[in-house]
Design an enzyme around this catalytic site. Sequence first.
Site, PDB file in Angstrom:
ATOM      1  N   HIS A  46      -2.796   6.251   2.889  1.00  0.00           N
ATOM      2  CA  HIS A  46      -3.451   5.317   2.526  1.00  0.00           C
ATOM      3  C   HIS A  46      -4.886   5.192   3.264  1.00  0.00           C
ATOM      4  CE1 HIS A  46      -3.930   1.193   1.040  1.00  0.00           C
ATOM      5  NE2 HIS A  46      -3.650   1.260   2.495  1.00  0.00           N
ATOM      6  N   CYS A  67       0.758  -1.225   0.041  1.00  0.00           N
ATOM      7  CA  CYS A  67      -0.192   0.059  -0.181  1.00  0.00           C
ATOM      8  C   CYS A  67       0.896   1.089  -0.014  1.00  0.00           C
ATOM      9  CB  CYS A  67      -1.346  -0.226   1.338  1.00  0.00           C
ATOM     10  SG  CYS A  67      -1.998  -1.885   1.804  1.00  0.00           S
ATOM     11  N   ASN A 105     -10.027  -0.536   0.393  1.00  0.00           N
ATOM     12  CA  ASN A 105      -8.355   0.111   0.361  1.00  0.00           C
ATOM     13  C   ASN A 105      -7.936  -1.010  -0.833  1.00  0.00           C
ATOM     14  OD1 ASN A 105      -5.792  -0.878   1.074  1.00  0.00           O
ATOM     15  ND2 ASN A 105      -6.201  -1.378   2.310  1.00  0.00           N
TER      16      ASN A 105
HETATM   17  N1  ACO Z   1     -18.186  -9.041   9.695  1.00  0.00           N
HETATM   18  C1  ACO Z   1     -18.741  -8.979  10.994  1.00  0.00           C
HETATM   19  N2  ACO Z   1     -17.706  -9.780  11.927  1.00  0.00           N
HETATM   20  C2  ACO Z   1     -16.521  -9.776  11.349  1.00  0.00           C
HETATM   21  C3  ACO Z   1     -16.260  -9.046  10.054  1.00  0.00           C
HETATM   22  C4  ACO Z   1     -17.049  -9.047   8.804  1.00  0.00           C
HETATM   23  N3  ACO Z   1     -16.814  -8.494   8.162  1.00  0.00           N
HETATM   24  N4  ACO Z   1     -14.915  -9.538  10.512  1.00  0.00           N
HETATM   25  C5  ACO Z   1     -14.682  -9.990  11.561  1.00  0.00           C
HETATM   26  N5  ACO Z   1     -15.697 -10.224  12.409  1.00  0.00           N
HETATM   27  C6  ACO Z   1     -15.479 -10.330  13.664  1.00  0.00           C
HETATM   28  C7  ACO Z   1     -14.797 -11.530  13.692  1.00  0.00           C
HETATM   29  O1  ACO Z   1     -14.443 -12.695  14.147  1.00  0.00           O
HETATM   30  C8  ACO Z   1     -14.976 -10.344  15.835  1.00  0.00           C
HETATM   31  O2  ACO Z   1     -15.388 -12.066  16.722  1.00  0.00           O
HETATM   32  P1  ACO Z   1     -15.409 -12.664  17.503  1.00  0.00           P
HETATM   33  O3  ACO Z   1     -15.501 -11.350  18.370  1.00  0.00           O
HETATM   34  O4  ACO Z   1     -16.936 -13.213  17.323  1.00  0.00           O
HETATM   35  O5  ACO Z   1     -13.851 -13.070  17.248  1.00  0.00           O
HETATM   36  C9  ACO Z   1     -15.581 -10.025  15.860  1.00  0.00           C
HETATM   37  O6  ACO Z   1     -16.017  -9.255  14.552  1.00  0.00           O
HETATM   38  C10 ACO Z   1     -13.967  -8.849  15.941  1.00  0.00           C
HETATM   39  O7  ACO Z   1     -13.228  -8.787  15.207  1.00  0.00           O
HETATM   40  P2  ACO Z   1     -11.446  -8.034  15.290  1.00  0.00           P
HETATM   41  O8  ACO Z   1     -10.624  -8.350  13.762  1.00  0.00           O
HETATM   42  O9  ACO Z   1     -11.495  -7.315  16.487  1.00  0.00           O
HETATM   43  O10 ACO Z   1     -12.385  -6.667  14.644  1.00  0.00           O
HETATM   44  P3  ACO Z   1     -11.531  -5.154  14.774  1.00  0.00           P
HETATM   45  O11 ACO Z   1     -12.614  -4.374  15.005  1.00  0.00           O
HETATM   46  O12 ACO Z   1     -10.514  -5.092  15.012  1.00  0.00           O
HETATM   47  O13 ACO Z   1     -12.395  -4.527  13.129  1.00  0.00           O
HETATM   48  C11 ACO Z   1     -10.795  -4.566  11.046  1.00  0.00           C
HETATM   49  C12 ACO Z   1     -11.189  -5.601  12.733  1.00  0.00           C
HETATM   50  C13 ACO Z   1     -11.589  -4.031  10.676  1.00  0.00           C
HETATM   51  C14 ACO Z   1      -9.882  -6.292  10.542  1.00  0.00           C
HETATM   52  C15 ACO Z   1      -9.082  -4.475  12.298  1.00  0.00           C
HETATM   53  O14 ACO Z   1      -8.957  -4.453  12.709  1.00  0.00           O
HETATM   54  C16 ACO Z   1      -8.338  -3.106  10.940  1.00  0.00           C
HETATM   55  O15 ACO Z   1      -9.369  -2.661   9.995  1.00  0.00           O
HETATM   56  N6  ACO Z   1      -7.215  -3.637  11.287  1.00  0.00           N
HETATM   57  C17 ACO Z   1      -6.655  -3.307   9.998  1.00  0.00           C
HETATM   58  C18 ACO Z   1      -6.743  -3.166   8.095  1.00  0.00           C
HETATM   59  C19 ACO Z   1      -6.024  -3.108   6.782  1.00  0.00           C
HETATM   60  O16 ACO Z   1      -7.259  -1.845   6.470  1.00  0.00           O
HETATM   61  N7  ACO Z   1      -5.324  -3.881   6.795  1.00  0.00           N
HETATM   62  C20 ACO Z   1      -5.070  -3.093   5.838  1.00  0.00           C
HETATM   63  C21 ACO Z   1      -4.088  -1.812   5.591  1.00  0.00           C
HETATM   64  S1  ACO Z   1      -2.872  -1.943   4.982  1.00  0.00           S
HETATM   65  C22 ACO Z   1      -2.653  -2.787   3.930  1.00  0.00           C
HETATM   66  O17 ACO Z   1      -3.729  -1.649   3.244  1.00  0.00           O
HETATM   67  C23 ACO Z   1      -1.732  -3.645   3.093  1.00  0.00           C
END
Ligand code: ACO
Length: 328
Positions: A255, A114, A285
């Site tokens: 980004h 990214c 993204n």
């Molecule tokens: N829909 C519904 N529920 C979901 C989903 C979904 N799409 N995805 C995960 N969940 C659930 C999980 O299973 C978990 O359930 P549980 O509590 O029963 O285990 C719950 O939601 C919480 O999951 P978390 O992973 O803790 O959720 P979080 O608030 O951390 O959000 C996210 C996840 C959005 C991926 C976050 O961690 C994030 O934004 N990370 C950065 C991701 C990113 O932007 N990556 C790319 C950047 S770098 C690049 O671009 C290369």
Amino acid sequence: MTIPSVGILGLGSYLPPKVLTNLDLEKIVDTTDDWIITRTGIKERRIAEKGTPTSDLASEAARAALKDAHLNSSDIDLIICATISPDMLFPSTACIIQRKIGASCPAFDISAACSGFPYALGIAESFIRAQICRHVLVIGAEVISSFINWKDRSTCVLFGDGAGAAVVGPSVKNGNRILATFLGSDGNQADLLKIPAGGSAIPSTKESIDAGLHYVRMEGSEVFKCAVKTMGDAIFEVLKRSGRSLEDIDCLIPHQANLRILNAVAERVGIPKEKVYINLDRYGNMSAASTIVALSEASKDGTIRKGSFVVLVAFGSGFTWAANAIQW
Ligand code: ACO
């Protein structure tokens, strides 16, 4: 020898027409529109038709940038394509773009995920300052949908396809100027965001495919924390290198990974949210395409005007991070 100052002479972008909304995703995986909007800010994303190579999107964006710069493909001395979803492992996607747009010049890809576009812009700037090249076509392009496991709700809701391009060259009278670039990386974090198989470490086999190792894997919460820290640090470093302060920033082009990451970055560095350009609600993204598509749109919708001081900042797999400071 006078070292030329370097600027962006033209910008363009291309988004595939097919829109995939959160409501569409509700029908594919166990997710909801509300979860995706609350956790990421993304409402919809563009997805290329199956079998569309990244070079197709990139070539459309490149043609738009050339038109904007009032230049032809024969005026280009170098093509750099930033992508993590290349048409194939080799040859480079940049070489295929060169053929498609009818250019005849050196061409290569860079892989900085990214952070790819800010990295590539820094490389182009250096080549022009060193007077190796005059006009460099810098592209960020992805068909990342080809590398997504559409059964994995934790990743498939985040990404989208798209491409953007910039023609970079010696600054013109009354044109913009790139003031500074900052690049960073930390390979100790390489395992947190990756496509494990398909390279020399784990060549593609039936077993690797059955295990889904050819898809994006991510430790979301670790990525989140590092993104906030390193993008904040990169903003301060590029400000120092350009002799500017935080208050000078008119538009921050980050980004577009996740709205919560961007809000946290704004809070950490102390920049008003109104100065942070956002289009992730429409595109998700787009990895290497994110910053350049946002920059292109911001320059066309009037957010960036003559006199604006603009900072591009990105974070990605590697981990990598980067920033460019541009006086418009
Ligand atoms: N829909 C519904 N529920 C979901 C989903 C979904 N799409 N995805 C995960 N969940 C659930 C999980 O299973 C978990 O359930 P549980 O509590 O029963 O285990 C719950 O939601 C919480 O999951 P978390 O992973 O803790 O959720 P979080 O608030 O951390 O959000 C996210 C996840 C959005 C991926 C976050 O961690 C994030 O934004 N990370 C950065 C991701 C990113 O932007 N990556 C790319 C950047 S770098 C690049 O671009 C290369």
